[in-house]
Design a protein around this motif. Structure first.
Motif, short mmCIF file in Angstrom:
data_model
loop_
_atom_site.label_atom_id
_atom_site.label_comp_id
_atom_site.label_asym_id
_atom_site.label_seq_id
_atom_site.Cartn_x
_atom_site.Cartn_y
_atom_site.Cartn_z
N LEU A 145 -18.66 -6.49 -14.81
CA LEU A 145 -19.82 -5.59 -14.75
C LEU A 145 -20.89 -6.16 -15.68
N ILE A 146 -22.12 -6.24 -15.18
CA ILE A 146 -23.24 -6.64 -16.02
C ILE A 146 -24.33 -5.60 -15.81
N ARG B 186 -30.45 -2.43 -13.84
CA ARG B 186 -29.88 -3.39 -12.88
C ARG B 186 -28.41 -3.59 -13.21
N LEU B 187 -27.57 -3.39 -12.19
CA LEU B 187 -26.12 -3.51 -12.38
C LEU B 187 -25.57 -4.52 -11.37
N SER B 188 -24.79 -5.46 -11.86
CA SER B 188 -24.08 -6.41 -11.00
C SER B 188 -22.59 -6.15 -11.16
N VAL B 189 -21.89 -6.04 -10.04
CA VAL B 189 -20.45 -5.78 -10.04
C VAL B 189 -19.77 -6.84 -9.19
N SER B 190 -18.71 -7.45 -9.70
CA SER B 190 -17.90 -8.36 -8.89
C SER B 190 -16.51 -7.76 -8.74
N ASN C 32 -32.20 7.57 -8.41
CA ASN C 32 -32.91 6.53 -7.65
C ASN C 32 -32.08 5.26 -7.47
N LEU C 33 -30.77 5.43 -7.29
CA LEU C 33 -29.88 4.28 -7.11
C LEU C 33 -30.03 3.74 -5.70
N VAL D 155 -29.24 4.03 -14.19
CA VAL D 155 -27.80 4.21 -14.31
C VAL D 155 -27.51 5.13 -15.50
N ASP D 156 -26.81 6.24 -15.22
CA ASP D 156 -26.43 7.18 -16.27
C ASP D 156 -24.99 7.00 -16.72
#
Length: 96
Positions: free
Chosen positions: A16-17, A23-27, A55-56, A74-75
């Motif tokens: 997770l970044i 801005r969220l990056s998930v692998s 607003n996701l 992101v909350d």
């Protein structure tokens, strides 16, 4: 090969970044169960991940590579592995 079938599919790396809570990056994403502007529910190699916010929207989704990019406010990020409460489904998880 019998050895590979007994072990099952190898676990994908899971990262997770989160940048500036925007801005969220998930692998390691295996499936996106549901999404709207306030919540995204996905199955990852490390369990069910629920992203809550405002607003996701999903900017990029690649299930072949297991990558997901989300933009919005992101909350919270919550893992649910199912070890505890077995009752309820999606809506019980969403409205905890």
């Amino acid at each position: 090969m019998p050895y590979e079938s007994e072990r099952g599919r190898p676990e994908a790396a899971h990262h997770l970044i989160l940048e500036d809570r925007q801005r969220l990056s998930v692998s390691g994403v295996e499936e996106v169960e549901s999404f709207d502007e306030t919540a995204i529910v996905m199955h990852t190699s490390q369990g069910t991940l629920v992203i809550r916010g405002e607003n996701l929207h999903i900017e990029k989704l690649s299930l072949d590579g297991g990558d997901l990019k989300v933009e919005g406010d992101v909350d919270s990020l919550t893992y649910e592995d199912g070890r505890g409460d077995k009752s309820g489904g999606f809506f019980s998880r969403l409205f905890r």
